[in-house]
Design an enzyme around this catalytic site. Sequence first.
Site, short mmCIF file in Angstrom:
data_model
loop_
_atom_site.label_atom_id
_atom_site.label_comp_id
_atom_site.label_asym_id
_atom_site.label_seq_id
_atom_site.Cartn_x
_atom_site.Cartn_y
_atom_site.Cartn_z
N HIS A 183 21.45 69.64 1.66
CA HIS A 183 23.04 69.53 1.74
C HIS A 183 23.29 68.19 2.28
O HIS A 183 22.65 67.59 3.06
CB HIS A 183 23.60 70.75 2.74
CG HIS A 183 23.18 72.06 2.28
ND1 HIS A 183 23.41 72.40 1.18
CD2 HIS A 183 22.26 72.90 3.05
CE1 HIS A 183 22.73 73.72 1.19
NE2 HIS A 183 22.16 73.87 2.27
N TYR A 227 23.85 70.48 -3.10
CA TYR A 227 25.22 71.54 -3.28
C TYR A 227 25.59 71.58 -1.74
O TYR A 227 24.59 71.47 -0.81
CB TYR A 227 24.73 72.68 -3.83
CG TYR A 227 23.65 73.55 -3.01
CD1 TYR A 227 24.09 74.76 -2.70
CD2 TYR A 227 22.28 73.33 -3.26
CE1 TYR A 227 23.13 75.64 -1.82
CE2 TYR A 227 21.34 74.02 -2.77
CZ TYR A 227 21.97 75.34 -1.98
OH TYR A 227 20.63 76.04 -1.56
#
Length: 317
Positions: free
Chosen positions: A293, A245
């Site tokens: 990430h 994410y």
Amino acid sequence: MYFRLGKSRVRILPLLTITGIVLVFTLLWYLSGYSLCHRESSHCACYKCLTDSDPWFTGVIGEAPKPFLSRKYKLSEDDFNWWKHLQGPKHQNVTLYNETVDKLFQILTPIADVAEPSPDRCRSCAVVGNSGNLKGSRYGALIDFHDIVIRLNYGRTKGYETDVGAKTTHRVMYPESATKLDNTTHLLFFPFKTRDFQWLYKCLNPGESGFPHSNKIVNKDLIMILHPAFIKYVHEVWLGKKGYYPSTGFLTVVLSFLMCDEVNIFGFGADSEGNWSHYFGILRNKQIKTGAHPGQYEYEMIEKLHKRKKIIFFKGW
Ligand code: C5P
């Protein structure tokens, strides 16, 4: 047709025609330039507005949902099903989510939607990430020159003013990265799980829970809660679903495009070993890299925005 000039005769009709054509083209060129300038500069009062024409940028930003959660703007089932995977299975219950958020909005002042750009206003923003590349950058005065300075998590200013400035108008946090906010700083609250909403509720109701973090948030009228659907949008539309994410920093960059007319970016970029080290403190875990990430992809996207002249990316040292 001839025109007598002293002893020589000058052919005047072709001369007039050519002059006429040149004049018409000059006028058309001028008018098209004028209307282009006029159209672009009318979006906002900055020298260059984010909304100035760029079909790629307009398309991507055009898909953005409303960025902030409110009583009116709830989470769809689809979006909840995506968001719930950011937390452990025990807390993925939609009823618990709805009850928690309803309770929270009984005590929160509803926030206004982000305002559209206006020709008589220029909202300049600095988004300040926490990269070690800020050390020795001397960006402080430049950062403070912006109308809105958005800082992230533990990004402190005390003792680092020369490099990062002293002004903070907005601070992004979630419970694990919470720092004490003063009475004038807007809280940009990024929820990654239902427990984050529970934490916020407890902070605002210390009497009810005897919660130790109650003093972190002083002014409840300055709380803006990022909508979980916005996290999904950034993951899918901006990052092509790369990584688990988006990072808080990259989410903030995209959010700033909806809040500001002009955006400049500071403090983004891993160190030479590929880790997200900070301008404050020493990195202990050298294996951290960019966590869950897609750090490299986010960095390249910021570079792309710079190349397209949407933002200015100050890369530090
Ligand atoms: O480390 P922290 O999450 O507090 O940093 C805030 C944001 O700054 C990150 O989410 C990331 O987007 C950015 N960052 C970066 N390079 C670093 C450190 C942080 O791009 N070295």
